[in-house]
Design a protein around this motif. Structure first.
Motif, mmCIF file in Angstrom:
data_model
loop_
_atom_site.group_PDB
_atom_site.id
_atom_site.type_symbol
_atom_site.label_atom_id
_atom_site.label_comp_id
_atom_site.label_asym_id
_atom_site.label_seq_id
_atom_site.Cartn_x
_atom_site.Cartn_y
_atom_site.Cartn_z
ATOM 1 N N HIS A 173 -25.147 -44.702 61.027
ATOM 2 C CA HIS A 173 -26.429 -45.073 60.423
ATOM 3 C C HIS A 173 -26.394 -44.836 58.916
ATOM 4 O O HIS A 173 -27.185 -45.428 58.177
ATOM 5 N N LEU A 174 -25.488 -43.959 58.461
ATOM 6 C CA LEU A 174 -25.426 -43.573 57.048
ATOM 7 C C LEU A 174 -24.237 -44.228 56.350
ATOM 8 O O LEU A 174 -23.132 -44.285 56.904
ATOM 9 N N LYS A 175 -24.465 -44.672 55.114
ATOM 10 C CA LYS A 175 -23.423 -45.364 54.355
ATOM 11 C C LYS A 175 -22.184 -44.502 54.158
ATOM 12 O O LYS A 175 -21.054 -44.984 54.297
ATOM 13 N N LYS A 176 -22.372 -43.219 53.825
ATOM 14 C CA LYS A 176 -21.214 -42.370 53.539
ATOM 15 C C LYS A 176 -20.288 -42.277 54.747
ATOM 16 O O LYS A 176 -19.056 -42.233 54.599
ATOM 17 N N ASN A 177 -20.860 -42.278 55.934
ATOM 18 C CA ASN A 177 -20.046 -42.210 57.147
ATOM 19 C C ASN A 177 -19.410 -43.558 57.469
ATOM 20 O O ASN A 177 -18.265 -43.614 57.931
ATOM 21 N N ARG A 178 -20.148 -44.647 57.230
ATOM 22 C CA ARG A 178 -19.558 -45.979 57.439
ATOM 23 C C ARG A 178 -18.362 -46.170 56.515
ATOM 24 O O ARG A 178 -17.328 -46.719 56.914
ATOM 25 N N THR A 179 -18.511 -45.721 55.270
ATOM 26 C CA THR A 179 -17.422 -45.849 54.299
ATOM 27 C C THR A 179 -16.227 -44.990 54.705
ATOM 28 O O THR A 179 -15.070 -45.436 54.653
ATOM 29 N N LYS A 180 -16.493 -43.774 55.120
ATOM 30 C CA LYS A 180 -15.422 -42.844 55.495
ATOM 31 C C LYS A 180 -14.692 -43.294 56.756
ATOM 32 O O LYS A 180 -13.455 -43.267 56.819
ATOM 33 N N LEU A 181 -15.449 -43.744 57.755
ATOM 34 C CA LEU A 181 -14.869 -44.074 59.055
ATOM 35 C C LEU A 181 -14.397 -45.523 59.151
ATOM 36 O O LEU A 181 -13.539 -45.848 59.971
ATOM 37 N N GLY A 182 -14.992 -46.397 58.323
ATOM 38 C CA GLY A 182 -14.567 -47.798 58.318
ATOM 39 C C GLY A 182 -15.141 -48.643 59.435
ATOM 40 O O GLY A 182 -14.617 -49.719 59.740
ATOM 41 N N PHE A 183 -16.236 -48.181 60.050
ATOM 42 C CA PHE A 183 -16.873 -48.935 61.127
ATOM 43 C C PHE A 183 -18.339 -49.201 60.783
ATOM 44 O O PHE A 183 -18.894 -48.618 59.847
ATOM 45 N N PHE A 184 -18.973 -50.083 61.547
ATOM 46 C CA PHE A 184 -20.397 -50.362 61.383
ATOM 47 C C PHE A 184 -20.968 -50.755 62.738
ATOM 48 O O PHE A 184 -20.223 -50.958 63.707
ATOM 49 N N ILE A 185 -22.292 -50.851 62.816
ATOM 50 C CA ILE A 185 -22.926 -51.224 64.072
ATOM 51 C C ILE A 185 -23.660 -52.555 63.933
ATOM 52 O O ILE A 185 -24.137 -52.914 62.856
ATOM 53 N N ALA A 186 -23.716 -53.277 65.051
ATOM 54 C CA ALA A 186 -24.472 -54.531 65.144
ATOM 55 C C ALA A 186 -25.284 -54.457 66.428
ATOM 56 O O ALA A 186 -24.777 -54.002 67.457
ATOM 57 N N GLU A 187 -26.537 -54.910 66.368
ATOM 58 C CA GLU A 187 -27.427 -54.738 67.515
ATOM 59 C C GLU A 187 -28.118 -56.030 67.929
ATOM 60 O O GLU A 187 -28.406 -56.890 67.100
ATOM 61 N N GLY A 188 -28.399 -56.123 69.219
ATOM 62 C CA GLY A 188 -29.140 -57.252 69.760
ATOM 63 C C GLY A 188 -28.221 -58.315 70.336
ATOM 64 O O GLY A 188 -27.087 -58.495 69.892
ATOM 65 N N GLU A 189 -28.713 -59.025 71.344
ATOM 66 C CA GLU A 189 -27.886 -60.007 72.051
ATOM 67 C C GLU A 189 -27.344 -61.095 71.131
ATOM 68 O O GLU A 189 -26.161 -61.439 71.189
ATOM 69 N N LYS A 190 -28.205 -61.662 70.289
ATOM 70 C CA LYS A 190 -27.794 -62.760 69.413
ATOM 71 C C LYS A 190 -26.704 -62.313 68.448
ATOM 72 O O LYS A 190 -25.663 -62.971 68.297
ATOM 73 N N ILE A 191 -26.925 -61.191 67.775
ATOM 74 C CA ILE A 191 -25.983 -60.736 66.751
ATOM 75 C C ILE A 191 -24.676 -60.264 67.380
ATOM 76 O O ILE A 191 -23.587 -60.543 66.863
ATOM 77 N N VAL A 192 -24.758 -59.572 68.505
ATOM 78 C CA VAL A 192 -23.534 -59.124 69.176
ATOM 79 C C VAL A 192 -22.737 -60.324 69.689
ATOM 80 O O VAL A 192 -21.500 -60.343 69.618
ATOM 81 N N GLU A 193 -23.421 -61.347 70.180
ATOM 82 C CA GLU A 193 -22.720 -62.563 70.611
ATOM 83 C C GLU A 193 -21.969 -63.199 69.444
ATOM 84 O O GLU A 193 -20.814 -63.620 69.583
ATOM 85 N N GLU A 194 -22.624 -63.265 68.277
ATOM 86 C CA GLU A 194 -21.968 -63.811 67.083
ATOM 87 C C GLU A 194 -20.760 -62.954 66.701
ATOM 88 O O GLU A 194 -19.707 -63.472 66.319
ATOM 89 N N LEU A 195 -20.911 -61.648 66.800
ATOM 90 C CA LEU A 195 -19.813 -60.733 66.487
ATOM 91 C C LEU A 195 -18.628 -60.962 67.418
ATOM 92 O O LEU A 195 -17.472 -61.048 66.973
ATOM 93 N N LEU A 196 -18.894 -61.077 68.709
ATOM 94 C CA LEU A 196 -17.819 -61.247 69.689
ATOM 95 C C LEU A 196 -17.107 -62.589 69.528
ATOM 96 O O LEU A 196 -15.943 -62.728 69.922
ATOM 97 N N ASN A 197 -17.791 -63.564 68.942
ATOM 98 C CA ASN A 197 -17.180 -64.880 68.711
ATOM 99 C C ASN A 197 -16.475 -64.971 67.359
ATOM 100 O O ASN A 197 -15.966 -66.033 66.995
#
Length: 242
Positions: free
Chosen positions: A15-39
């Motif tokens: 949820h926090l930028k400093k952790n996203r930057t350090k770990l190199g991951f991010f989150i995506a939520e919801g059916e529509k957005i996750v479907e786009e991500l998986l494609n």
């Protein structure tokens, strides 16, 4: 498999930028957005989904309750699935046949997400963000793009360095004083639309790189236009002859 303490801690850290930057991951939520991500060609670490999710994924899927999903979600009303994916280090390449959007210190996640989605609508593949822009993987940015972020190249770099390295580009700077955009005949290749910060506009240090100043003529009494709306209007003008 239920949500473990370690999984909950890991996802909430993103949820926090400093952790996203350090770990190199991010989150995506919801059916529509996750479907786009998986494609897309993004690498997906895993999904957390309730029994209501009807999608398909060959990788790790942790089934969670609605309460567990709510505990790791950034949304007020979580939508049955949350994905964790690896960030990409984008490159624009050398194909400047379509316009590029350059963004200087866009701070609002909703504005940045809207601009990315708008660029996708107009077929603009490349966006360059200054290092002072809001994090492109901020959950609110990802949400506002409605999946468009997974189709575009979004580069974060020094805009001054980018313009110096690509001095063949024609940069149209959106300012309050400039040529009427509706009367402007935009160059059809090697073109950049430069949009500034919501309150301060384009940084003065970028003025030397502007080839032509343009503006959206004001007919009423509003003090200013939202940067997302202004970008949409200018994208329509830039691409109407393509």
């Amino acid at each position: 498999m239920s949500l473990s303490i370690q999984q909950k801690k890991f996802v909430k850290a993103l949820h926090l930028k400093k952790n996203r930057t350090k770990l190199g991951f991010f989150i995506a939520e919801g059916e529509k957005i996750v479907e786009e991500l998986l494609n897309s060609d993004y690498e997906v670490l895993g999904l957390f989904a309730t029994a209501n999710w009807k999608g398909d994924f060959d990788g790790s899927v942790t089934q969670v309750s609605e309460q567990e999903l709510s505990a790791i979600s950034t949304l007020k009303t979580p939508n049955c699935v949350l994905a964790v994916a690896k960030q990409k280090h984008q490159q624009l390449g050398n194909n400047f046949s379509m316009p590029i959007i350059a963004l200087d210190t866009i701070q609002d996640p909703g504005n940045l997400g809207t601009i990315i989605r708008t660029a996708d609508w107009f077929g603009i593949q490349n966006i360059v963000c200054s290092e002072s822009c809001v994090d492109i993987y901020n959950p609110k940015v990802v949400q506002a793009t409605m999946g468009s972020i997974f189709r575009l190249n979004v580069l974060v770099t020094s805009l001054a360095d980018f313009f110096k390295e690509n001095n063949q580009l024609c940069v149209y700077g959106a300012l309050l004083e400039g040529e009427n955009c509706f009367a402007t005949r935009f160059q059809q290749s090697h073109t950049v639309l430069l949009m500034g910060n919501e309150g301060a506009g384009i940084s003065s240090k970028l003025f030397p790189f502007i080839s032509k100043k343009i503006t959206i003529p004001k007919l009423g009494h509003a003090e200013s236009l939202n940067v997302g709306i202004a970008t949409g209007i200018l994208c329509a003008e830039m691409t109407k002859y393509n």
